[in-house]
Write a protein that holds these residues in place. Structure first.
Motif, PDB file in Angstrom:
ATOM      1  N   ALA A  88       0.809  -1.221   0.000  1.00 48.44           N
ATOM      2  CA  ALA A  88       0.000   0.000   0.000  1.00 48.44           C
ATOM      3  C   ALA A  88       0.842   1.269   0.000  1.00 48.44           C
ATOM      4  CB  ALA A  88      -0.933   0.003   1.207  1.00 48.44           C
ATOM      5  N   THR A  89       2.080   1.166   0.486  1.00 47.27           N
ATOM      6  CA  THR A  89       2.902   2.378   0.647  1.00 47.27           C
ATOM      7  C   THR A  89       4.119   2.404  -0.270  1.00 47.27           C
ATOM      8  OG1 THR A  89       4.139   1.354   2.482  1.00 47.27           O
ATOM      9  CG2 THR A  89       2.183   2.663   3.060  1.00 47.27           C
ATOM     10  N   SER A  90       4.170   1.518  -1.255  1.00 45.63           N
ATOM     11  CA  SER A  90       5.292   1.518  -2.185  1.00 45.63           C
ATOM     12  C   SER A  90       5.260   2.776  -3.052  1.00 45.63           C
ATOM     13  CB  SER A  90       5.238   0.286  -3.093  1.00 45.63           C
ATOM     14  OG  SER A  90       4.117   0.380  -3.975  1.00 45.63           O
ATOM     15  N   PHE A  91       6.390   3.094  -3.660  1.00 49.43           N
ATOM     16  CA  PHE A  91       6.450   4.261  -4.539  1.00 49.43           C
ATOM     17  C   PHE A  91       5.437   4.134  -5.675  1.00 49.43           C
ATOM     18  CE2 PHE A  91       8.124   6.599  -8.214  1.00 49.43           C
ATOM     19  CZ  PHE A  91       8.341   7.856  -7.654  1.00 49.43           C
ATOM     20  N   GLU A  92       5.335   2.932  -6.243  1.00 50.12           N
ATOM     21  CA  GLU A  92       4.399   2.708  -7.339  1.00 50.12           C
ATOM     22  C   GLU A  92       2.960   2.960  -6.905  1.00 50.12           C
ATOM     23  OE1 GLU A  92       6.816   0.700  -6.312  1.00 50.12           O
ATOM     24  OE2 GLU A  92       7.604  -0.566  -7.927  1.00 50.12           O
ATOM     25  N   ALA A  93       2.603   2.431  -5.718  1.00 52.32           N
ATOM     26  CA  ALA A  93       1.226   2.590  -5.242  1.00 52.32           C
ATOM     27  C   ALA A  93       0.914   4.040  -4.915  1.00 52.32           C
ATOM     28  CB  ALA A  93       1.007   1.707  -4.008  1.00 52.32           C
ATOM     29  N   GLN A  94       1.890   4.765  -4.365  1.00 48.65           N
ATOM     30  CA  GLN A  94       1.655   6.137  -3.938  1.00 48.65           C
ATOM     31  C   GLN A  94       1.696   7.133  -5.093  1.00 48.65           C
ATOM     32  OE1 GLN A  94       1.124   7.316  -0.645  1.00 48.65           O
ATOM     33  NE2 GLN A  94       0.917   5.191  -0.025  1.00 48.65           N
ATOM     34  N   SER A  95       2.556   6.875  -6.082  1.00 41.49           N
ATOM     35  CA  SER A  95       2.752   7.865  -7.153  1.00 41.49           C
ATOM     36  C   SER A  95       2.156   7.467  -8.490  1.00 41.49           C
ATOM     37  CB  SER A  95       4.255   8.109  -7.349  1.00 41.49           C
ATOM     38  OG  SER A  95       4.867   6.968  -7.941  1.00 41.49           O
ATOM     39  N   GLY A  96       1.934   6.162  -8.677  1.00 38.56           N
ATOM     40  CA  GLY A  96       1.475   5.700  -9.984  1.00 38.56           C
ATOM     41  C   GLY A  96       2.596   5.587 -11.003  1.00 38.56           C
ATOM     42  N   ARG A  97       3.862   5.701 -10.543  1.00 40.04           N
ATOM     43  CA  ARG A  97       5.022   5.611 -11.423  1.00 40.04           C
ATOM     44  C   ARG A  97       5.999   4.563 -10.909  1.00 40.04           C
ATOM     45  NH1 ARG A  97       7.624  10.121 -10.201  1.00 40.04           N
ATOM     46  NH2 ARG A  97       6.020  10.996  -8.836  1.00 40.04           N
ATOM     47  N   SER A  98       6.917   4.156 -11.757  1.00 40.08           N
ATOM     48  CA  SER A  98       7.966   3.235 -11.346  1.00 40.08           C
ATOM     49  C   SER A  98       9.096   4.020 -10.700  1.00 40.08           C
ATOM     50  CB  SER A  98       8.510   2.458 -12.553  1.00 40.08           C
ATOM     51  OG  SER A  98       7.485   1.682 -13.148  1.00 40.08           O
ATOM     52  N   PRO A  99       9.811   3.422  -9.733  1.00 41.56           N
ATOM     53  CA  PRO A  99      10.970   4.107  -9.151  1.00 41.56           C
ATOM     54  C   PRO A  99      11.955   4.521 -10.233  1.00 41.56           C
ATOM     55  CG  PRO A  99      10.430   2.150  -7.893  1.00 41.56           C
ATOM     56  CD  PRO A  99       9.581   2.099  -9.128  1.00 41.56           C
ATOM     57  N   GLY A 100      12.444   5.741 -10.136  1.00 48.38           N
ATOM     58  CA  GLY A 100      13.361   6.265 -11.137  1.00 48.38           C
ATOM     59  C   GLY A 100      12.683   7.095 -12.197  1.00 48.38           C
ATOM     60  N   GLU A 101      11.362   6.987 -12.300  1.00 46.90           N
ATOM     61  CA  GLU A 101      10.605   7.799 -13.263  1.00 46.90           C
ATOM     62  C   GLU A 101      10.295   9.143 -12.602  1.00 46.90           C
ATOM     63  OE1 GLU A 101       6.372   7.576 -15.715  1.00 46.90           O
ATOM     64  OE2 GLU A 101       7.227   5.749 -14.828  1.00 46.90           O
ATOM     65  N   GLU A 102      11.052  10.158 -12.976  1.00 50.31           N
ATOM     66  CA  GLU A 102      11.020  11.438 -12.269  1.00 50.31           C
ATOM     67  C   GLU A 102       9.839  12.307 -12.690  1.00 50.31           C
ATOM     68  OE1 GLU A 102      14.318  14.668 -10.798  1.00 50.31           O
ATOM     69  OE2 GLU A 102      14.454  13.968 -12.877  1.00 50.31           O
ATOM     70  N   ASP A 103       9.261  12.971 -11.692  1.00 52.34           N
ATOM     71  CA  ASP A 103       8.216  13.968 -11.933  1.00 52.34           C
ATOM     72  C   ASP A 103       8.495  15.142 -10.998  1.00 52.34           C
ATOM     73  OD1 ASP A 103       6.014  15.553 -12.267  1.00 52.34           O
ATOM     74  OD2 ASP A 103       4.525  14.010 -11.817  1.00 52.34           O
ATOM     75  N   LEU A 104       9.053  16.215 -11.544  1.00 54.75           N
ATOM     76  CA  LEU A 104       9.429  17.359 -10.717  1.00 54.75           C
ATOM     77  C   LEU A 104       8.233  18.107 -10.154  1.00 54.75           C
ATOM     78  CD1 LEU A 104      12.442  18.862 -12.731  1.00 54.75           C
ATOM     79  CD2 LEU A 104      12.515  17.644 -10.541  1.00 54.75           C
ATOM     80  N   SER A 105       7.041  17.815 -10.667  1.00 51.42           N
ATOM     81  CA  SER A 105       5.845  18.486 -10.144  1.00 51.42           C
ATOM     82  C   SER A 105       5.229  17.742  -8.971  1.00 51.42           C
ATOM     83  CB  SER A 105       4.790  18.629 -11.250  1.00 51.42           C
ATOM     84  OG  SER A 105       4.275  17.356 -11.633  1.00 51.42           O
ATOM     85  N   SER A 106       5.752  16.554  -8.673  1.00 51.18           N
ATOM     86  CA  SER A 106       5.171  15.711  -7.631  1.00 51.18           C
ATOM     87  C   SER A 106       6.014  15.750  -6.360  1.00 51.18           C
ATOM     88  CB  SER A 106       5.072  14.266  -8.117  1.00 51.18           C
ATOM     89  OG  SER A 106       4.674  13.393  -7.075  1.00 51.18           O
ATOM     90  N   PHE A 107       5.348  15.677  -5.195  1.00 52.35           N
ATOM     91  CA  PHE A 107       6.073  15.559  -3.928  1.00 52.35           C
ATOM     92  C   PHE A 107       6.887  14.273  -3.927  1.00 52.35           C
ATOM     93  CE2 PHE A 107       6.488  14.189   0.491  1.00 52.35           C
ATOM     94  CZ  PHE A 107       7.014  15.336   1.071  1.00 52.35           C
ATOM     95  N   LEU A 108       6.339  13.197  -4.496  1.00 53.12           N
ATOM     96  CA  LEU A 108       7.057  11.935  -4.644  1.00 53.12           C
ATOM     97  C   LEU A 108       7.794  12.001  -5.977  1.00 53.12           C
ATOM     98  CD1 LEU A 108       4.205   9.550  -3.448  1.00 53.12           C
ATOM     99  CD2 LEU A 108       6.099  10.439  -2.100  1.00 53.12           C
ATOM    100  N   ARG A 109       9.016  12.506  -5.926  1.00 55.38           N
ATOM    101  CA  ARG A 109       9.714  12.893  -7.148  1.00 55.38           C
ATOM    102  C   ARG A 109      10.255  11.722  -7.942  1.00 55.38           C
ATOM    103  NH1 ARG A 109      15.072  13.954  -8.340  1.00 55.38           N
ATOM    104  NH2 ARG A 109      15.578  13.360  -6.209  1.00 55.38           N
ATOM    105  N   LYS A 110      11.014  10.812  -7.275  1.00 55.37           N
ATOM    106  CA  LYS A 110      11.735   9.798  -8.036  1.00 55.37           C
ATOM    107  C   LYS A 110      11.808   8.445  -7.341  1.00 55.37           C
ATOM    108  CE  LYS A 110      15.653   9.848 -11.233  1.00 55.37           C
ATOM    109  NZ  LYS A 110      16.853  10.627 -11.662  1.00 55.37           N
TER     110      LYS A 110
END
Length: 278
Positions: A224-246
């Motif tokens: 439930a708390t993995s980067f993928e579950a929280q951000s909808g992205r894979s680790p390393g996929e950067e989004d500078l607009s998101s609090f969960l960046r990378k």
């Protein structure tokens, strides 16, 4: 109700850690209450002025025989403790919840005050490679409309990093002495270890609080708390607009200027090595 506090240098994974704790059915972890910096410190100044006014009025009106005594440390602590407990339980913990806590990164600067108010409270502390916290702070600066912070060598970028270096040292330095003075009250984990072994680190974390740490519970929380579950992205996929960046470790490699590395060595070098960062 058992009480705990979560802290660590800013951009070290404290929000991720909060979500891990809050996902456990026996734990409620909120954030960011800033109970010391934004409540008890200003309240102390209010009480100081109140006590001074009592003295003045007692002298001028009651010939030195006031009806009300001074508010002392014990009464102050009682007021502060009641407020904090009320806030910690304001989300309405159910009967299964055994621990309530708050995540505020800068509690690392106020451990003695928290311990005075809650002598049995536990502290969960996360540390992260300061080189990666600098990269995370640059990303956060972009979200705060400081786009020039991403430009290598720009004055804004170096300013952000200078602040980050000082902040990391300031928030890491108090932990070891506090833990040594209060055995059993502090659980320390590293961001990199939580990334590499989320199940093992989560199990040890729950063991520290003596709550259920069986495989199904740990798996449910980690999923439930993995980067993928929280951000909808894979680790390393950067989004500078998101609090969960990378969501990765080692992002600093090849990206930090020599000036930043020199600042880190000068201010944080010994602390970095003490925490396993070389």
């Amino acid at each position: 109700m058992n009480v705990f506090f979560v802290c660590g240098a800013p951009k070290s994974g404290t929000t991720w850690l909060q979500r891990v704790l809050d996902a456990h059915p026996e734990v409620m972890c909120s954030g960011e209450g800033h109970f010391i910096g934004r409540f008890t410190v200003p309240l102390a100044e209010v009480i100081r002025k109140y006590n001074a006014a009592l003295v003045t009025e007692a002298t001028r009106v009651y010939e030195g025989r006031p009806y009300y005594g001074q508010i002392d440390q014990a009464e102050f602590d009682e007021l502060a403790r009641a407020f904090i407990l009320r806030r910690l339980t304001s989300r309405g913990p159910g009967p299964q919840v055994r621990w309530v806590g708050d995540k505020t990164p800068r509690y690392a600067l106020h451990l003695d005050a928290l311990h005075r108010l809650f002598p049995q409270a536990r502290v969960v502390y996360i540390v992260r490679d300061p080189r990666d916290t600098l990269m995370s702070r640059v990303g956060h600066a972009v979200r705060a409309n400081m786009a020039d912070a991403v430009e290598p060598g720009s004055e804004r970028r170096l300013q952000v990093m200078r602040t980050g270096v000082e902040d990391w040292a300031r928030n890491v330095r108090p932990i070891a002495p506090f833990a040594a003075a209060h055995p059993g009250l502090v659980h320390r984990l590293r961001y990199e270890d939580l990334l590499a072994d989320p199940h093992g680190e989560t199990r040890r974390l729950f063991g520290f609080l003596d709550v259920a740490a069986d495989a199904p519970t740990v798996e449910a929380v980690v999923s439930a708390t993995s980067f993928e579950a929280q951000s909808g992205r894979s680790p390393g996929e950067e989004d500078l607009s998101s609090f969960l960046r990378k969501g990765v470790a080692g992002d600093w490699v090849g990206r930090l200027e020599p000036e930043a590395l020199a600042m880190l060595e000068e201010t944080c070098g010994e602390l970095m090595r003490e925490n396993g960062y070389v």
